[in-house]
Design an enzyme around this catalytic site. Structure first.
Site, PDB file in Angstrom:
ATOM      1  N   CYS A 113      33.497  33.021  52.683  1.00 53.60           N
ATOM      2  CA  CYS A 113      31.945  32.967  52.337  1.00 53.60           C
ATOM      3  C   CYS A 113      31.829  32.636  50.863  1.00 53.60           C
ATOM      4  O   CYS A 113      31.821  33.584  49.994  1.00 53.60           O
ATOM      5  CB  CYS A 113      31.408  34.332  52.729  1.00 53.60           C
ATOM      6  N   CYS A 116      28.725  34.437  49.521  1.00 55.11           N
ATOM      7  CA  CYS A 116      29.010  35.981  49.064  1.00 55.11           C
ATOM      8  C   CYS A 116      30.033  36.160  47.886  1.00 55.11           C
ATOM      9  O   CYS A 116      29.874  36.901  46.856  1.00 55.11           O
ATOM     10  CB  CYS A 116      29.694  36.791  50.150  1.00 55.11           C
ATOM     11  N   ASP A 117      30.889  35.523  47.828  1.00 59.50           N
ATOM     12  CA  ASP A 117      32.222  35.485  46.823  1.00 59.50           C
ATOM     13  C   ASP A 117      32.108  34.469  45.497  1.00 59.50           C
ATOM     14  O   ASP A 117      32.826  34.676  45.018  1.00 59.50           O
ATOM     15  CB  ASP A 117      33.286  35.664  47.528  1.00 59.50           C
TER      16      ASP A 117
END
Ligand code: NDP
Length: 291
Positions: A113, A116-117
């Site tokens: 992701c 997200c990261d």
């Protein structure tokens, strides 16, 4: 699968409203659970079946629909309900090659992701694997953060929309490498490089990079309702914006029906809309004399 879903394996959620400094996925889930006053039964559902209610059942429940669901869990527990909301999410596909597993560099450089990261890779070099729209989105997102992005795809042809691929090609810090397949991830405490090989010639290449993101699609967890509801070609549950599916009484929300946005906040919105739809359905199907 463990309770809490994909957010339990996410570090910082950066784009959830109300948390300007971001919030850890597991803490967000803990907060959500603590807000629930109803009983939570933690069990893995094996199957949801549509059965038809008998007049006797109607008498007990005062509902005037015939749709009735049997929910079987892996512990062989059985629950019955007139309304089911499916919020089982989706799982990001991963490649399990040496170096990408949980006890290796998963979440120590390897992720599925970028949204997200990706923030952790400012001015670093990263790799995206895949050739569809998800991979294009991840590459675009990372190209605004990282110094350099290698987009590695196993095919010379891309599944992604031409417009999205064209946008990626305009980014000067993106290098597209085809047709290459991921063989291994190596490093010290965190990942430091990936070994890839040419799908035609088997020639190997080493890419020095601090991060590697899978953008090879998601699989919705919709198999438990396969017998009672329509799904699209990618097995996402077909439903309208408000969570109503092709089976009255069965509602779906979040990533199990959404192949495009896949964010905590969009799933939460979908859950809210679906909860209201289910409540309206409950009110509409109550016997008139119960009002
Ligand atoms: P797709 O299934 O479209 O693409 C998956 C990609 O990953 C393909 O290029 C595939 O390669 C590659 N892949 C799959 N398995 C492997 C593997 N084992 N090893 C290496 N590569 C692999 O998934 P997406 O998530 O990209 O898209 C799903 C749907 O969501 C599509 O309908 C898409 O249009 C939509 N979407 C739309 C967006 C938008 O419009 N903004 C954003 C994201 C998704 P190959 O081509 O060789 O099979």
């Amino acid at each position: 699968m463990f309770p809490g879903g994909q957010l339990m394996t996410t570090t910082d959620v950066e784009n959830y409203p109300g948390f300007p400094a971001g919030i850890q996925g597991p803490i967000l889930i803990k907060n959500m659970r603590s807000q629930i006053t109803n009983t939570i039964i933690s069990e893995q559902v094996e199957q949801v079946e549509l059965i038809y209610a008998t007049p006797d059942t109607h008498k007990k429940t005062s509902i005037i629909t015939n749709n009735y669901f049997k929910i079987t869990t892996t512990n062989n527990q059985i629950y019955y309900s007139f309304i089911v909301i499916v919020a089982t999410g989706a799982i990001a596909r991963r490649l399990y090659v040496p170096g990408t597993n949980e006890n290796e560099y998963w979440q120590k450089g390897v992720s599925a992701c970028a949204i997200c990261d990706g923030w952790a890779y400012k001015n670093k070099t990263v790799i995206v694997i895949g050739g569809g729209d998800s991979a294009m989105e991840e590459t675009m997102h990372l190209s605004r953060i990282a110094e350099k992005v290698y987009l590695v795809h196993r095919n010379k042809k891309f599944r992604a929309k031409k417009t999205m691929l064209d946008k990626v090609k305009t980014r000067t810090n993106v290098e597209i490498i085809v047709p290459y397949v991921l063989k291994e991830v190596r490093g010290g405490k965190r990942m430091e490089r990936a070994i890839i090989y040419n799908a035609d010639t088997n020639d190997e290449m080493v890419l020095e990079a601090k991060g590697l993101f899978f953008g090879i699609g998601h699989d919705p967890n919709s198999h438990i309702v396969e017998k009672c509801v329509d799904r699209d070609v990618d097995l996402y549950i077909k439903s309208d914006r408000n969570g109503c599916t092709t089976c009255p009484g069965l509602f779906a929300c979040g990533d199990v029906k959404d192949k495009r946005y896949k964010q905590a906040v969009t799933a939460a919105m979908s859950g809210a809309l679906t909860g209201i739809s289910a409540l309206n359905y409950y009110k509409m199907t109550l016997r008139r004399n119960e009002y």
